[in-house]
Design an enzyme around this catalytic site. Structure first.
Site, PDB file in Angstrom:
ATOM      1  N   CYS A  22       0.815  -1.214   0.000  1.00  0.00           N
ATOM      2  CA  CYS A  22       0.000   0.000   0.000  1.00  0.00           C
ATOM      3  C   CYS A  22       0.845   1.259   0.000  1.00  0.00           C
ATOM      4  CB  CYS A  22      -0.946  -0.034   1.191  1.00  0.00           C
ATOM      5  SG  CYS A  22      -1.982  -1.494   1.097  1.00  0.00           S
ATOM      6  N   TYR A  24      21.436  -7.600  -3.123  1.00  0.00           N
ATOM      7  CA  TYR A  24      20.584  -6.590  -2.478  1.00  0.00           C
ATOM      8  C   TYR A  24      19.112  -6.786  -2.855  1.00  0.00           C
ATOM      9  CZ  TYR A  24      25.275  -4.808  -1.965  1.00  0.00           C
ATOM     10  OH  TYR A  24      26.621  -4.720  -1.682  1.00  0.00           O
TER      11      TYR A  24
END
Ligand code: LLP
EC number: 4.1.1.20
Length: 453
Positions: A370, A399
């Site tokens: 969200c 990463y």
């Protein structure tokens, strides 16, 4: 912002065929679609589900080998210490350990992971600006190869601890060469204003202090100027020239210098940007440090692991927005945060064979989290995607999983290792019990009430 702007990407985006051509461990098969080494990614999705991280063992080995050959070719006596922060998956570390890599760690967790993967303590270097006493104790107890000290304060702390434990710490001094690596401001580390290392002008006195302290054996100088360095070798050359001059000065003062830790940072082409080859890095090291006759260490993370991994995801659905076509996938910024955090561009390939040759139209590729920042790609040319269609985000081996979180209470994704025709789930998808594990409701908290009106 201190970093110079990155070169503007050349339009248009690389095609699927161009992305594939630059990634030899990924191929397109007429029936199986996208295949990593010899394993169809669709088969992996059946077994492991999505989202899942998938790593190519062969690519890890090949890239480690290519780096080593470049260093050998430049006549350097070098050891390679994989930066565990880039990918702390034990199976990945084991592949690299079996191919002779050591480790660069920055926390107790990484030190434990490196040891658990079988990397000998004698091949582990501990970097980082905030090593705690507990971490230093563990490093000393394990008798690791080297601790890179980042400040005068840390030098004193290491010396006191080592003396109290009756140990001698092998310490390299990390210097900050004050050069601009011209990478993203969030991942540049070698500017004077950054928190890393000690000013090179303070290094001679501090190194002499290290030599005088019981408990410390000074073993050399370390430098790391930043990550995803693609803007040529100038910053590396400048840094290594300064370090070379420092080493000469230390030697002239009669101080022992056994080796130089040259750090990591070599960038990779995520899109189609030019990126330096390991031979260029080896040349820069040789130019600055070659005449010292010292062994060097390298701490690469991304260059070895980045291209070796993909994040495999499924399309949840397409959504017609007011302004855009959205492709909503089941991976989110909690999994791969690099686009949200660094505006990073990651290639993206549909997995199904027909999707790789279907007509394309631009789409915003977004996750379920969200936040508007949960966007993997903007205006990306993609075919029509049915719910359940698989996609692979490229160059997610460094990463990627390492930086993922459970934001929005989304479980950590599974991890899979591919090696030739074999593959194995090397980390289970986090279960929902594990996701909530360790939390407690104190008995003195009031019980739930009917929601008040
Ligand atoms: N050595 C030290 C002391 C480091 O701080 C780093 C990375 C490395 C080696 C390995 O650098 P590499 O070869 O992987 O560039 N999360 C960012 C990258 C942060 C790098 C931090 N330090 C990203 O996703 O781009």
């Amino acid at each position: 912002m201190t970093a110079a702007p990155l070169p503007a990407p050349t339009d248009p985006d690389p095609t699927f065929a161009e992305l594939l051509a630059a990634r030899p461990h990924l191929t397109r098969h007429a029936f199986d679609g996208l295949v990593m080494e010899e394993v169809p990614l669709a088969r992996i999705a059946e077994v492991a589900g999505t989202p899942s991280w998938v790593y190519s063992a062969g690519t890890l080995r090949r890239r480690l080998g290519a780096l080593r050959r470049a260093l050998d070719g430049a006549g350097l006596a070098a050891t390679i210490h994989f930066a565990v922060k880039a990918n702390p998956c034990l199976a990945v570390l084991r592949v690299l350990a079996a191919a002779g890599a050591g480790a660069d760690v920055v926390s107790e967790g990484e030190l434990r992971a490196a040891r658990a993967a079988g990397i000998p303590a004698s091949a582990i270097v501990f970097s980082g600006v905030g090593k705690t006493e507990r971490e230093l104790r563990l490093a000393l107890a394990e008798d690791i190869l080297q601790i890179n000290a980042e400040s005068a304060e840390e030098v004193e702390a290491i010396a006191a601890l080592a003396a109290a434990l009756g140990r001698t710490a092998r310490v390299a001094l990390r210097v900050n060469p004050d050069v601009d690596a011209r990478t993203h401001a969030k991942i540049t580390t070698g500017r004077g204003e950054n928190k890393f290392g000690v000013a090179i002008s303070d290094a001679p006195a501090l190194y002499a202090r290290m030599a005088a302290l019981a408990g410390i054996e000074p073993v050399g100088v370390a430098v790391h100027i930043g990550s995803q360095i693609t803007a040529g070798m100038a910053a590396y050359r400048a840094a290594y020239a300064k370090v070379g001059a420092l080493v000469r000065e230390l030697r002239a003062a009669g101080l022992p210098v056994a080796r130089v830790d040259c750090g990591g940072g070599l960038g990779i082409p995520y899109r189609d940007e030019p990126a330096p080859l390991p031979e260029a890095l080896a040349g820069a090291i040789r130019a600055g440090l070659g005449d010292l006759g010292l062994p060097v260490m390298l701490e690469p993370g991304r260059w070895i692991a980045g291209p070796a991994g993909v994040l495999l995801a499924s399309v949840v659905r397409e959504k017609r927005g007011a302004a855009h076509r959205f492709v909503v996938v089941d991976a989110g910024m909690n999994d791969l945060v690099r686009p949200a955090m660094y505006e990073a561009w990651h290639g993206m390939l549909p997995v199904a064979p027909e999707a790789l040759v279907a007509p394309l139209s631009p789409a915003e590729v977004v996750g379920p989290v969200c936040e508007t920042g949960d966007t993997f790609a903007r205006g990306r040319a993609l075919p029509a995607m049915q719910p359940g269609a698989l996609v692979a985000f490229l160059d997610a081996g460094a990463y990627g999983a390492a930086m993922s979180s459970t934001y929005n209470l989304r479980p950590l994704a599974a991890e899979v290792l591919v090696d030739g025709a074999r593959f194995a789930v090397v980390r289970d998808r986090q279960g929902y019990d594990a996701l909530l594990a360790g939390q407690r409701l104190p008995p003195w908290l009031a019980p739930p009430q009917e929601p008040a009106r």
